[in-house]
Design an enzyme around this catalytic site. Sequence first.
Site, PDB file in Angstrom:
ATOM      1  N   SER A  62       0.788  -1.238   0.000  1.00 37.86           N
ATOM      2  CA  SER A  62       0.000   0.000   0.000  1.00 37.86           C
ATOM      3  C   SER A  62       0.817   1.284   0.000  1.00 37.86           C
ATOM      4  O   SER A  62       0.252   2.353  -0.231  1.00 37.86           O
ATOM      5  CB  SER A  62      -0.919   0.035   1.220  1.00 37.86           C
ATOM      6  OG  SER A  62      -2.132  -0.567   0.914  1.00 37.86           O
ATOM      7  N   LYS A  65       0.549   3.515  -2.848  1.00 33.49           N
ATOM      8  CA  LYS A  65      -0.588   4.443  -2.998  1.00 33.49           C
ATOM      9  C   LYS A  65      -0.121   5.891  -2.902  1.00 33.49           C
ATOM     10  O   LYS A  65      -0.721   6.789  -3.491  1.00 33.49           O
ATOM     11  CB  LYS A  65      -1.664   4.134  -1.942  1.00 33.49           C
ATOM     12  CG  LYS A  65      -2.318   2.751  -2.154  1.00 33.49           C
ATOM     13  CD  LYS A  65      -3.273   2.373  -1.032  1.00 33.49           C
ATOM     14  CE  LYS A  65      -4.158   1.191  -1.382  1.00 33.49           C
ATOM     15  NZ  LYS A  65      -3.815  -0.085  -0.822  1.00 33.49           N
ATOM     16  N   TYR A 186      -2.775  -1.564 -10.613  1.00 30.43           N
ATOM     17  CA  TYR A 186      -2.775  -1.444  -9.148  1.00 30.43           C
ATOM     18  C   TYR A 186      -1.932  -2.547  -8.511  1.00 30.43           C
ATOM     19  O   TYR A 186      -1.086  -2.293  -7.642  1.00 30.43           O
ATOM     20  CB  TYR A 186      -4.230  -1.504  -8.644  1.00 30.43           C
ATOM     21  CG  TYR A 186      -4.367  -1.658  -7.146  1.00 30.43           C
ATOM     22  CD1 TYR A 186      -4.245  -0.559  -6.295  1.00 30.43           C
ATOM     23  CD2 TYR A 186      -4.608  -2.902  -6.566  1.00 30.43           C
ATOM     24  CE1 TYR A 186      -4.356  -0.703  -4.923  1.00 30.43           C
ATOM     25  CE2 TYR A 186      -4.721  -3.059  -5.195  1.00 30.43           C
ATOM     26  CZ  TYR A 186      -4.592  -1.949  -4.376  1.00 30.43           C
ATOM     27  OH  TYR A 186      -4.692  -2.101  -3.004  1.00 30.43           O
ATOM     28  N   TYR A 238      -4.310   3.402   7.693  1.00 33.66           N
ATOM     29  CA  TYR A 238      -5.649   2.793   7.634  1.00 33.66           C
ATOM     30  C   TYR A 238      -6.523   3.288   8.794  1.00 33.66           C
ATOM     31  O   TYR A 238      -6.449   4.456   9.156  1.00 33.66           O
ATOM     32  CB  TYR A 238      -5.571   1.259   7.642  1.00 33.66           C
ATOM     33  CG  TYR A 238      -4.514   0.680   6.757  1.00 33.66           C
ATOM     34  CD1 TYR A 238      -4.482   0.980   5.412  1.00 33.66           C
ATOM     35  CD2 TYR A 238      -3.549  -0.171   7.263  1.00 33.66           C
ATOM     36  CE1 TYR A 238      -3.519   0.429   4.579  1.00 33.66           C
ATOM     37  CE2 TYR A 238      -2.582  -0.720   6.448  1.00 33.66           C
ATOM     38  CZ  TYR A 238      -2.576  -0.418   5.107  1.00 33.66           C
ATOM     39  OH  TYR A 238      -1.627  -0.951   4.306  1.00 33.66           O
ATOM     40  N   VAL A 256       0.983  -3.829   3.703  1.00 29.16           N
ATOM     41  CA  VAL A 256       0.923  -5.170   4.299  1.00 29.16           C
ATOM     42  C   VAL A 256       2.176  -6.004   4.029  1.00 29.16           C
ATOM     43  O   VAL A 256       2.319  -7.098   4.553  1.00 29.16           O
ATOM     44  CB  VAL A 256      -0.343  -5.967   3.895  1.00 29.16           C
ATOM     45  CG1 VAL A 256      -1.596  -5.344   4.471  1.00 29.16           C
ATOM     46  CG2 VAL A 256      -0.446  -6.129   2.392  1.00 29.16           C
TER      47      VAL A 256
HETATM   48  N1  GLN Z   1      -2.084  -5.119  -2.466  1.00 31.22           N
HETATM   49  C1  GLN Z   1      -2.740  -5.062  -1.193  1.00 31.22           C
HETATM   50  C2  GLN Z   1      -4.232  -5.220  -1.333  1.00 31.22           C
HETATM   51  O1  GLN Z   1      -4.777  -4.712  -2.254  1.00 31.22           O
HETATM   52  C3  GLN Z   1      -2.379  -3.766  -0.520  1.00 31.22           C
HETATM   53  C4  GLN Z   1      -2.992  -3.648   0.825  1.00 31.22           C
HETATM   54  C5  GLN Z   1      -2.137  -3.032   1.869  1.00 31.22           C
HETATM   55  O2  GLN Z   1      -0.915  -2.962   1.798  1.00 31.22           O
HETATM   56  N2  GLN Z   1      -2.797  -2.673   2.914  1.00 31.22           N
HETATM   57  O3  GLN Z   1      -4.883  -5.828  -0.557  1.00 31.22           O
END
Ligand code: GLN
Length: 289
Positions: A62, A65, A186, A238, A256
């Site tokens: 993530s 992002k 993505y 988050y 994650v």
């Molecule tokens: N690629 C992961 C997902 O879409 C990214 C989520 C994350 O790092 N929180 O679930």
Amino acid sequence: MIQTILERAVAAGRPAAERGAAASYIPELGKVDKRLLGACVFTRDGGRFSAGDTGVRFSIQSISKVISLAAALELCGFDTVFSQVGMEPSGEAFNSLVELEPTGSRPSNPMINSGAIAVDGYLEPKLSFAEMLSFTRKLCMDDGIVLDEAVYHSEMSHISRNRAIAYLLENQGVLQGDVERTLDFYVRMCSLSVTAESLAGLGLLLAEGGVSPATGERLLSPDTVRVVKTIMLTCGMYDGSGAFAVRVGLPSKSGVGGGILSVADRQHMGIGIFGPALDAKGNSIAGEA
Ligand code: GLN
């Protein structure tokens, strides 16, 4: 001084890894040793400090992002990006669909999956993945960043939830581009392999207002950096963002894969952390500690 503090911090954080677990909903991420922990600090005057397992490559997940949001602000502009994506913390899990269900709703912010998929919907028609990869390498001052094919294929074979989010976004009129191509873009961005050092490099670039400390080149406008840092502070961890902002107070973004990117702009520092054991919200538990 920084080196000593960093070594103490890593030693103090290590035991927390026992209370967490590596992400397993993307099977490839579950193979990582959850006891790893490393932290890096890069400073404006060229200082590079590392403690623990900082040379290990791991999946950016993530934290990409942040890069997608920055690229979209540069290429499409603020009004376009925030016409379909909000700027409020969601209070829901990063992969939640609940707030998308009411008719006319839109993703709460660009740091959760729904918001990032919507942002990638703007980017995908404008930029190839190869261009995004080269932009990411510049931002992180790391030419070793590559697509981790194993993670990419692992995530693509467990994509149902994000696919559901993407089709719901299309149905709501938020995602206007091609759904499958946007999802592929993505997941590729999430599957880039970085180190704690690459994240410290990105953190330093943001601390320096968008000018690369390596080359002196302006890569992001001051406005883009201001927006990105604010969204990181309010939404980057988050549904743990509020508590993290109170306790740590630095614009940060977790993934994650176990990474945390932080920006200490008044100290002109970027911080990168890697600790794959996650807490219940999906944030690195030893990294936070
Ligand atoms: N690629 C992961 C997902 O879409 C990214 C989520 C994350 O790092 N929180 O679930």
